[in-house]
Design an enzyme around this catalytic site. Structure first.
Site, short mmCIF file in Angstrom:
data_model
loop_
_atom_site.label_atom_id
_atom_site.label_comp_id
_atom_site.label_asym_id
_atom_site.label_seq_id
_atom_site.Cartn_x
_atom_site.Cartn_y
_atom_site.Cartn_z
N THR A 469 -7.29 16.12 -3.43
CA THR A 469 -5.93 15.60 -3.37
C THR A 469 -4.89 16.59 -3.84
O THR A 469 -3.71 16.45 -3.52
CB THR A 469 -5.86 14.36 -4.27
N GLN A 639 -1.08 13.52 0.95
CA GLN A 639 -1.59 12.28 0.36
C GLN A 639 -1.01 11.07 1.07
O GLN A 639 -1.71 10.12 1.40
CB GLN A 639 -1.18 12.21 -1.11
N GLU A 706 -2.38 6.03 -3.62
CA GLU A 706 -2.74 4.80 -2.92
C GLU A 706 -1.61 4.13 -2.17
O GLU A 706 -1.84 3.38 -1.22
CB GLU A 706 -3.41 3.84 -3.92
MO1 MOS Z 1 -8.82 4.49 -6.34
S1 MOS Z 1 -9.65 3.06 -5.13
O1 MOS Z 1 -8.43 3.45 -7.69
O2 MOS Z 1 -10.05 5.62 -6.70
#
Ligand code: MOS
Length: 744
Positions: A469, A639, A706
């Protein structure tokens, strides 16, 4: 130099990766290593009646066949509990019970991988099968409310206001069930572990893990070792997405096998075995009830999520969380229920809860806007929450209005036609859709250390992880910014449990947690260097106050008289030491109680649907986010677009098909478990609004791991409705589902 932080520098680890010189877990070269192949259960429930390993043991090159019959017994296994968010109950060949398909039941260790594979086919296993239940449909009534919902310790169920009153106050009401399928993380790099015991009884594990410290603690606890006698090394990961957060069974089995054979053992989980024993996202049934007045004010919102968990452990897909806080609705109920099933334990998968939850909620909001004949953005603005409606707390920052505006402009939302099915070019129906993104901002206690060497280079270390990442890169930037030097003078090391402790790289918290610790360590080092310089007669800064110096262009200089300065390394050289070091820690403080902390965003999608064949293509997506300080515009873009592309995947492709008769996933490979390839992905743009959040943490970063997937799926589903007039409430949206009656 001034703006190292935020600038789109290339990944510092890119040259190593391009040259194949970045060593992933399975690739570490260990003298005397042996190869392990796992055998996993072919039934979903029952017991192993007989396991005959004689032919396997006689197969050439085989050193050990370990089953529950000869595996060492673990001292603490009977006490294992899900004590931390990333703990999972594991199965380490301790008994004859089979609790889910692809539970490990044996491991073969041989001199070569080929020999181990060959022998694994020679094991003769007989089962006594029992009736299993792996489906959610038809078993809804068996759901129970868990105590807590999710890693953040949120309550499972909440209620505010008076829902029945809110329902009767509304002029328009809707109540639908939105369903999402099982989804399985498929990082490019499979889960892999090498276990090496030393003569003193210490254990070194090279592991593909999102958390070296948690891994170390759990391995130590289960094997009855002191944590300091377990070292976990994980310098590079080929993706994790949550699946490498917990320590799964294979890690312990590898360690035990290495102990028994008396040599190092390496094990990689095969792609088919990755479907079931390493966590996945449970299917969800989300029942959403909403009511609104004619001007478009939500008066009631209820979101009930039902999902599966295993028989022996509990994981809740917290899809109802967003409905608590996203809209200013006075009457609100949210619940979660789980149904026990004969499956491996579901687990964290990118934006656990919010990914499916924002699909259900934001599709429902689109349906409401449509019923009210309102523009979907106008409807959301009419219900905009200026404080957290769940607890009345102010947001630490919230740029969602700006995200709607900037995203809409960038996308060209004003060209959207409200009437579904009204835009057609030849055979192609074209639709626009949007949805809101949201993901909580968290951090955990973290630590780091920083050194400056006599040659003017810096070494900064923390026991964190880089899932691919950009952790290496952004931590380098945080440190370089603090030292006032170019990033190429800073080396950042991570991925070793002997380095200063940091949390699991999950919950989008690495930038905020470890970034703040690196910042603290860098500041502590600056302080130390400043002290040394200003108290040293040989320094041009002698006699100045520590507060009067600054670090610019590799020099330590007097703020008001920059001609008084010296290179930072001069201070180290004069000290006679080879380096000067300082440590830093950072942990959440009062901000946690004072503010509600989330990143927000707005997603926009344009879909093209073949009017005759139902074939779908996401032609364009724009996601606009308010996620605090962006530490590197290039890695951030990757990301966020990665998250949006996963949203496309979730909307149109992904579904792990559970065969209820066999109790197992049948499309357990990347040929049949569909994910988009480049040709399936149109133009994807991730943009953001500048957001200064001075409350969340010292570096102001909210975390972006996320949020990119949240809302993306709903934006696409909503665009499909706009294109066709067909509302699909059951993911993925495949062409067959669109071959029904059409609006136009
Ligand atoms: Mo993320 S699903 O909290 O690694």
């Amino acid at each position: 130099m001034e703006n190292v932080l935020g600038s789109p520098i290339n990944r510092v680890d890119a040259p190593l990766k391009v040259r194949g010189a970045a060593t992933y877990a399975y690739e570490h070269s260990i003298p005397g290593v042996t190869y392990g192949v796992l055998l996993t259960a072919s039934i979903a429930k029952g017991r192993i009646a007989q396991i005959d390993s004689r032919s396997a043991e006689k197969s050439p090159g085989v050193l050990l066949v370990m089953t529950h019959l000869n595996s060492p017994k673990l001292p603490t296994l009977s006490n294992q509990k899900s004590t931390s968010p990333t703990s999972r109950v594991v199965h380490v060949l301790q008994d004859d019970k089979v609790l889910y398909a692809d539970q490990p039941i044996a491991i073969v260790i041989a001199e070569t991988l080929e020999a181990a594979k060959e022998a694994s086919h020679l094991l003769d296993v007989r089962y006594e099968e029992e009736v299993h239940h792996v489906e959610l449909t038809g078993r809804e009534a068996q759901g129970y409310s868990p105590q807590k919902a999710g890693g953040g310790g949120d309550p499972s169920n909440t209620e505010r206001g008076n829902l029945p009153k809110g329902m009767s106050d509304g002029a328009v009401r809707l109540n639908h069930i939105y369903q999402t399928p099982f989804e399985v993380h498929n990082p490019m790099e499979p889960h892999a572990t090498i276990a090496v015991w030393d003569q003193a009884g210490g254990l070194t594990i090279f592991d593909a893990t999102q958390g070296v410290s948690g891994d170390q603690e759990r391995v130590a606890a289960l094997l009855g070792l002191k944590p300091e006698n377990v070292r976990v090394i994980s310098p590079y990961l080929g993706g994790g997405f949550g699946s490498k957060g917990p320590t799964w069974s294979h890690v312990l089995i590898t360690a035990l096998a290495a102990k028994v054979v008396g040599r190092p053992v390496k094990v990689a989980v095969s792609r088919p075995q990755m479907f079931g024993m390493l966590g996945f996202r449970s299917t969800t049934h989300q029942s959403i009830y909403a009511a609104a007045t004619r001007p478009g004010q939500l008066t009631a919102l209820r979101h009930d999520t039902l999902c599966l968990t295993s028989r022996f452990d509990e994981f809740v897909e917290t899809a109802s969380l967003s409905a608590r806080m996203l809209y200013a609705v006075p009457n609100n109920v949210t619940t979660h229920k789980v149904v026990r099933s004969d499956i491996g334990t579901p687990s964290f998968m990118r934006a656990p809860g919010e990914a499916p939850g924002t699909y259900g909620l934001e599709a429902a909001m689109d349906e409401m806007a449509d019923a009210l004949e309102m523009d979907p953005i106008e409807f959301r603005l009419a219900n905009y929450a200026d404080a957290d409606p769940e607890n009345g707390k102010p947001w630490s920052s919230k740029s969602l209005r700006a995200c709607y505006k900037k995203g809409a402009e960038h996308f060209g939302w004003s060209k959207r036609r409200h009437e579904p099915g009204s835009v057609r070019e030849g055979h192609t129906l074209i639709g626009y859709g949007m949805a809101t993104s949201v993901y909580p901002t968290r951090r955990s206690p973290s630590s780091a250390a920083a050194r400056v060497m006599a040659d003017g280079t810096f070494l900064v270390v923390a026991g964190t992880q880089d899932l691919g990442t950009g952790t290496y890169t952004i931590m380098t930037q945080v440190a370089a910014q603090a030292f006032g030097v170019s990033p190429d003078r800073v080396t950042f090391k991570l991925g070793d449990s002997r380095l200063p402790k940091t949390p699991v790289s999950g919950g989008s918290q690495t930038a905020a947690s470890t970034g703040s610790a690196v910042f603290a360590a860098a500041n502590a080092l600056r302080e130390k260097i400043s002290q040394m310089a200003t108290t040293d007669r040989d320094s041009p800064l002698f006699g100045s106050g520590v507060g009067d110096v600054e670090f610019i262009n590799g020099r330590i200089s007097l703020k008001h008289s920059p001609s008084k300065s010296e290179p930072i390394e001069e201070v180290v050289k004069r000290s006679g030491q080879s380096f000067v070091e300082a440590k830093g820690t950072a942990e959440p403080g009062a901000e946690k109680e004072a503010y509600s902390m989330y990143a927000f965003g707005a997603q926009f999608a344009e879909v093209h649907v073949d009017a005759d064949l139902g074939q779908l293509k996401v032609a364009r997506m724009v996601g606009c986010f308010g996620a605090g300080k962006i530490l590197n515009a290039k890695t951030a873009r990757s990301q966020l677009t990665g998250g949006i592309i996963w949203g496309i995947s979730m909307a149109l492709y992904e579904s792990a098909l559970m065969d209820a008769r066999l109790g197992r996933f049948v499309n357990n490979n990347l040929a049949e478990y569909h994910v988009p390839v480049n040709a399936d992905v149109g133009v994807v743009e991730a943009i953001w609004v500048d957001e200064e959040d001075t409350h969340i943490n010292p570096i102001g970063a909210k975390g972006i791991g996320e949020i990119g997937i949240t809302g993306a799926t709903a934006a696409i589903a909503n665009a499909v409705f706009n294109a066709t007039g067909i509302r699909i409430r059951d993911l993925p949206i495949t062409p067959d589902k669109l071959l029904g009656p059409r609006a136009s």
